[in-house]
Design a protein around this motif. Structure first.
Motif, short mmCIF file in Angstrom:
data_model
loop_
_atom_site.label_atom_id
_atom_site.label_comp_id
_atom_site.label_asym_id
_atom_site.label_seq_id
_atom_site.Cartn_x
_atom_site.Cartn_y
_atom_site.Cartn_z
N ASP A 192 -30.41 -26.01 -7.82
CA ASP A 192 -31.39 -25.48 -8.45
C ASP A 192 -31.08 -23.94 -8.09
O ASP A 192 -30.93 -23.80 -6.80
CB ASP A 192 -32.61 -25.83 -8.31
N TYR A 193 -31.44 -23.21 -8.98
CA TYR A 193 -31.50 -21.45 -8.43
C TYR A 193 -32.05 -20.59 -9.58
O TYR A 193 -32.42 -21.00 -10.64
CB TYR A 193 -30.02 -21.11 -8.25
N ASP A 194 -32.60 -19.54 -9.12
CA ASP A 194 -33.16 -18.49 -9.96
C ASP A 194 -32.06 -17.46 -10.00
O ASP A 194 -31.37 -16.87 -9.39
CB ASP A 194 -34.53 -17.94 -9.29
N CYS A 195 -32.23 -16.93 -11.41
CA CYS A 195 -31.18 -15.80 -11.79
C CYS A 195 -31.74 -15.00 -12.69
O CYS A 195 -32.64 -15.35 -13.58
CB CYS A 195 -29.78 -16.75 -12.32
N ARG A 196 -31.17 -13.67 -12.72
CA ARG A 196 -31.49 -12.66 -13.50
C ARG A 196 -31.05 -12.94 -14.78
O ARG A 196 -29.68 -13.45 -14.93
CB ARG A 196 -31.24 -11.30 -13.13
N HIS A 217 -41.99 -14.16 -13.89
CA HIS A 217 -41.79 -12.96 -13.61
C HIS A 217 -40.70 -12.45 -14.65
O HIS A 217 -39.57 -13.32 -14.85
CB HIS A 217 -41.24 -12.54 -12.27
N GLU A 218 -40.89 -11.64 -15.67
CA GLU A 218 -39.84 -11.48 -16.73
C GLU A 218 -38.69 -10.90 -16.27
O GLU A 218 -38.24 -10.19 -15.25
CB GLU A 218 -40.59 -10.35 -17.35
N GLY A 219 -37.52 -11.34 -16.88
CA GLY A 219 -36.07 -11.30 -16.46
C GLY A 219 -35.58 -12.24 -15.70
O GLY A 219 -34.52 -11.99 -15.47
#
Length: 282
Positions: free
Chosen positions: A214-218, A242-244
């Protein structure tokens, strides 16, 4: 009930029982138990000598069994492997004193000691070698020193015992072996209970080989991130507050996980986590 043979001792026994436990099957509490009934899973386990398992399965008295490929082939039993289990890997090799013979082409007239008479006799016959084979139950490394044979053939894992006996491996490997699931040759391939058992073991094999990442990405880096973590069909992607930003979840090969985490971090991904997979169906 599905009747399954399991090794009661030896190198295959412990890993086999661990895999069966991970697959959700009941396990015996005492090593003296020879039969274990698992009514919840409609399975009956029989704990047998590893060398005997192929014989029992080929007779049709037991539906399937877990044993080594080397033991299956050495038995000459009318049984076949249907799933490789990935543990108890070994190589079957010839060995002798240094500087004596180079390989099977030099074996004519010699005596070869082994615990796997069936495998060696067939290999020599296929090579057209006229050599004698003497059967020993274990500790074949001493056969040359005691004058019983000029060459031995045995399972080699690290080669330490051979080196300690002053022997060198010679020639090409006779065969490679590992733990396998076997059934009687010609038995129905689509028997539902057998297929369910195989799916469970395959699920364990996959769970051991993959992790969930799992990870967060732009958003602007998403395509490059997905190229690193394509998953089996496609990764799961969810928008964040958070947008984007998006959250990505995907299965990745455990052996590649650390490298992929490094590449994702360099790409700008954050909150990169890996978790173990305990079971799965693909």
């Amino acid at each position: 009930m599905l009747r399954i043979a399991v090794p009661n001792k030896g190198a295959i026994s412990g890993p086999a029982m661990a895999m069966l436990h991970e697959a959700g099957y009941k396990q015996r509490k005492e090593s003296k138990e020879l039969v274990l009934v698992d009514p919840a899973n409609e399975v009956e386990f029989f704990y047998l000598r590893p060398r005997d398992i192929a014989i029992y399965v080929s007779s049709g008295r037991l539906d399937i069994g877990i044993t080594g490929r080397d033991l299956l082939l050495d038995s000459g039993a009318d049984a076949e492997e249907i799933l490789q289990l990935g543990f108890a890997r070994s190589t079957f090799r010839y060995a002798t004193k240094p500087g004596t013979v180079a390989g099977p082409e030099d074996f004519d007239g010699l005596t070869i000691a082994t615990s796997y008479e069936g495998i060696v006799a067939r290999h020599l016959a296929e090579a057209g070698v006229n050599a004698s084979v003497v059967h020993l139950d274990g500790a074949v490394e001493t056969a040359i020193e005691l004058g019983v044979a000029q060459v031995i053939a045995d399972v080699v894992e690290t080669g330490t015992s051979l080196r300690n006996a002053g022997l060198d491996v010679i020639g090409e490997p006779i065969m490679t072996s590992e733990a396998v699931v076997i059934r009687r040759t010609g038995a129905p391939a689509d028997e539902p209970k057998v297929q369910q058992f195989l799916r469970r073991l395959q699920g364990v094999l996959v769970a051991r080989s993959y992790v969930m990442m799992d990870y967060d990405c732009r958003v602007e880096h998403l395509e490059r991130a997905v190229a690193l973590t394509p998953g089996l069909e496609s990764p799961t992607i969810s928008p964040l507050h958070h947008e984007g930003w998006v959250a990505v979840r995907s299965m990745v090969a455990a052996a590649e996980a650390q490298r992929i985490m490094d590449d994702l971090y360099d790409l700008g991904a954050r909150a990169i986590l890996t978790t173990a997979i305990h079971a799965c169906r693909l």
